[in-house]
Design an enzyme around this catalytic site. Structure first.
Site, short mmCIF file in Angstrom:
data_model
loop_
_atom_site.label_atom_id
_atom_site.label_comp_id
_atom_site.label_asym_id
_atom_site.label_seq_id
_atom_site.Cartn_x
_atom_site.Cartn_y
_atom_site.Cartn_z
N ASP A 249 25.51 29.09 6.67
CA ASP A 249 26.50 28.51 7.55
C ASP A 249 27.67 27.95 6.74
O ASP A 249 27.46 27.26 5.73
CB ASP A 249 25.85 27.40 8.38
N GLU B 12 28.50 33.23 6.19
CA GLU B 12 29.53 32.99 7.19
C GLU B 12 30.76 32.61 6.38
O GLU B 12 30.85 31.48 5.88
CB GLU B 12 29.14 31.86 8.14
#
Length: 736
Positions: A343, A379
């Site tokens: 993330d 990401e």
């Protein structure tokens, strides 16, 4: 409580079959107390006397699995210098393998008095905290094997442990919303039907329920609020939280592996749940604030925030980096997971200020013999300056391709754009990844993900509808690149429903036929809706849970069929980029490995790519142009395919290309439902392509002649081969 010196490694609580070794890092601590808790809250503290290289440690021969514990760290409290030690706060072990309980957000959890951030609060937090738990590390992995599916054969399914299983009628009620529910045969069979090879789980590291959400009767559903990087989230356990969650998670992984499915974890190493200077003191902040967090240089009371959550983990400090690497290795070696999706991964590359692909974190991953061998997905953005880094991660990494999502959405809603952008995304985004020596599989293609509209909502809403989040619909993305087909939200209009169903098929077909690695959001194949909510982070309820009682069965079958087509034909999952060079066909002149066609059947010209007509285009995929080998080293070849796209609102007559491409074509897929399984189509024939539709044509093959395996047929064949005069047992013919 008897205590021996113990060892400084490994960090955390390690049960060896007899007793337990405890080790915790704190460079600035003056005194460290290990606190053991009974079920009734009784606390026993043991001072850790021995310290090596800032690691405080002891071995307690009487401590067994299931023991609750925490730490009290003594030291200087001077926030302006970045020091926040406070022994009145019981702290979670950063290396805890399991946790129990939850935080109740009492004033005692905060090291300052509400309303005065510069004050000091010494209320004891022991009765308000989550506890660390000693676990039994032993598990029977007999027969377990990592599937190790190549990226080129990978199909990812992004899923939420609770959301996927909470409403499934076949799962026992006590197992719904848990790791055991995820391992239930009904879930695994569904994944296998869809051709899924990897399930990417939204955060399962122990996370915290935000007080601000609880006050609104909401909950942290997504889980991007980590407090324990080694512990599986305790609320997802059906069997208990005193270490049972670890065993249950391992059982789920073993079940997935037995079905040939890899387990990938969505991990949040960029920040923690302790927030900024107004946040609670739960773990890292009270153990060694300066080591674990990025602090502002001019005033260390404040936290540098590249994540939008209040703090940023300090990847410049060797011990913070060690924490991340130890965590990654633990989940691979002990929990047997197969990869990670990071993330806001750009944050991990900010060793100083700029995003740096040569940062220490990437160097550590590159050389690590364990972590470097699993799937690593970034990401590739954060909220800091220069944070959007799609295409800029190191060669070992794959990336969520946000440009693929945006381009494909715009194409199918008929938004004017250069066709070259769509062509690049469809063929693996060479413009993003080839310069760094990567291949099409570096692109994790997706149209929808947890953050944003579901696929059904993407074709049902023009605007977000996040009122249930309690922020006056101001949260979530406002520019969704969606189209409601003429009606906002639910409708009974059959024509609108038909167009919406067709558009969902367009998106799924495009995703599964694109070069790269497809990622499907859980429930998209079922027609899942969130009622237009595109930011379901706080909705731990029927808004976000998959409704298995109301599924779109035709869409499930369509998705499964497209996944089979992709699996059976390497043309759609090449390991290398197209190069446009001629490839000799079996019969005829050489044709490039990929050819782009105008609706009139002629070749696309340079000026066509940018003239804005970009609503209809065809792509020829040369099955003989796959310049790679299979696992046995044999050259791969496949059938030729022609994929025709019409994103416009009018029917387009496509002229099929000349005989040299294929003598005839079979229609395999038609998202408008008009052409599939019809008679073979001839070169030069006009093929009406319905508005907002896609057709897949495969080169036609004549049926193989049937072989008669009877005795009579064998005798006949023998006679034809040797002649009747030579049959066994026949008298020789007299010579003349």
């Amino acid at each position: 409580m008897e205590a021996w010196p113990g060892t400084a490694y490994p960090l955390g609580a390690t049960f060896d079959g007899s007793g337990t070794n405890f080790a915790i890092f704190s460079e600035g601590a003056e005194k460290v107390e290990l606190c053991l808790f009974e079920e009734d809250g009784t606390e026993t503290c043991v001072e850790l006397i021995d310290v090596d290289a800032y690691v405080w440690h002891a071995y307690l021969p009487q401590v067994q699995p299931g023991q609750r514990y925490g730490y009290r760290i003594h030291g200087e409290y001077n926030p302006s210098e970045g020091k926040r030690f406070n022994p009145s706060k019981v702290l979670l072990d950063p290396y805890a393998k399991a946790t129990c309980g939850e935080y109740d957000w009492d004033q005692a959890l905060f090291s300052y008095n509400f309303g005065d951030p510069d004050s000091r609060n010494d209320d004891d937090s022991a009765s308000h905290v989550m506890h660390s738990v000693v676990i039994n590390p032993f598990f029977d992995w007999t027969g377990d094997r990592h599937p190790k599916t190549p990226y080129s054969e990978t199909v990812i399914y992004e899923a939420h442990v609770k959301g996927l299983t909470q409403l499934h009628p076949d799962i026992p009620e006590e197992q719904r919303g848990t790791y055991a529910g995820l391992a239930h045969p009904s879930i695994i069979e569904h994944l296998q039907k869809l051709g899924i090879t990897a399930i990417e789980l939204m955060p399962v590291h122990q996370f915290v329920q935000d007080s601000t959400l609880l006050e609104k009767n909401l909950r942290n559903y997504w889980g991007y609020n980590t407090i324990g990087f080694f512990a599986p989230h305790n609320e997802y356990s059906s069997t208990g939280e005193l270490g049972q969650q670890v065993q249950e998670f391992k059982g789920m992984v073993r079940a997935m592996h037995a079905a040939g499915i890899e387990v990938i974890l969505d991990v949040v190493y960029n920040h923690t749940a302790e927030g900024n200077h107004m946040g609670p003191t739960l773990s890292f902040k009270g153990i060694d604030n300066e080591a674990y967090y990025r602090l502002e240089e001019d005033d260390k009371r404040y936290y540098t925030d590249y994540t939008g959550t209040g703090n940023t983990l300090n990847v410049r400090h060797p011990h913070s980096l060690q924490l991340i690497m130890d965590s990654l290795r633990y989940w691979v070696t002990e929990m047997r997971v197969d990869g990670f999706r990071f993330d806001l991964a750009s944050t991990l590359a900010r060793e100083f200020y700029e995003v740096d692909r040569l940062s220490t974190f990437f160097e550590l991953v590159q050389q690590d013999p364990v972590v470097s061998q699993v799937k690593l997905i970034a990401e590739p953005w954060d909220v800091g300056p220069g944070g959007y880094q799609v295409g800029n991660f190191p060669p070992q990494w794959t990336e969520w391709n946000g440009k693929y999502r945006d381009t494909v959405r715009d194409f199918w809603r008929g938004e004017p754009q250069a066709l070259g952008e769509f062509a690049s995304r469809l063929t693996g985004s060479a413009d993003l990844y080839e310069h760094s020596g990567r291949f099409p599989v570096a692109s994790i293609n997706f149209v929808t993900a947890h953050d944003g509209f579901t696929l059904r909502d993407l074709v049902s809403y023009n605007e977000k509808h996040n009122e249930a989040n309690g922020e006056d619909n101001n949260d979530g993305e406002s520019h969704n690149r969606s189209s409601n087909m003429g009606v906002e939200g639910p409708t009974d209009d059959p024509e609108v429903l038909k167009r919406r169903a067709q558009q969902q098929r367009n998106f799924i077909a495009t995703l599964l036929l694109s070069q790269g690695v497809p990622m499907l959001l859980h429930g998209d194949e079922l027609g899942r809706t969130q009622g237009g909510n595109n930011n379901g982070y706080a909705q731990d309820n029927e808004i976000t849970w998959v409704d298995w009682s109301n599924i779109d069965t035709p869409l499930v079958e369509f998705t499964a069929a497209l996944a089979r087509l992709r699996k059976q034909h390497p043309t759609f999952r090449r390991s290398r980029f197209f190069d446009g060079r001629p490839v000799k066909m079996e019969e005829g002149a050489p044709i490039p490995d990929v050819v782009w066609l105008r609706p009139d059947g002629s070749l696309m010209q340079p000026e066509d790519w940018d003239n804005g007509f970009g609503l209809a285009v065809g792509i020829f995929l040369n099955g003989q142009g796959i310049r790679e080998r299979d696992r046995r080293g044999e050259s791969i070849s496949d059938d030729h395919f022609l994929v025709l796209f019409n994103a416009g609102d009018d029917t387009v007559d496509f002229r099929l290309p000349d005989f040299e491409y294929a003598p005839q074509w079979d229609a395999y897929v038609d998202t408008a439902g008009e052409r599939a399984n019809t008679e073979p189509l001839n070169p030069g024939e006009r093929l009406p392509l319905e508005p907002k539709s896609l057709i897949v044509l495969r080169e036609h093959h004549l049926p193989e002649p049937e072989v008669d395996h009877s005795v009579a047929a064998s005798l006949t064949a023998q006679i034809q081969t040797i002649g009747t005069d030579d049959l066994p047992g026949q008298a020789p013919k007299p010579e003349l």
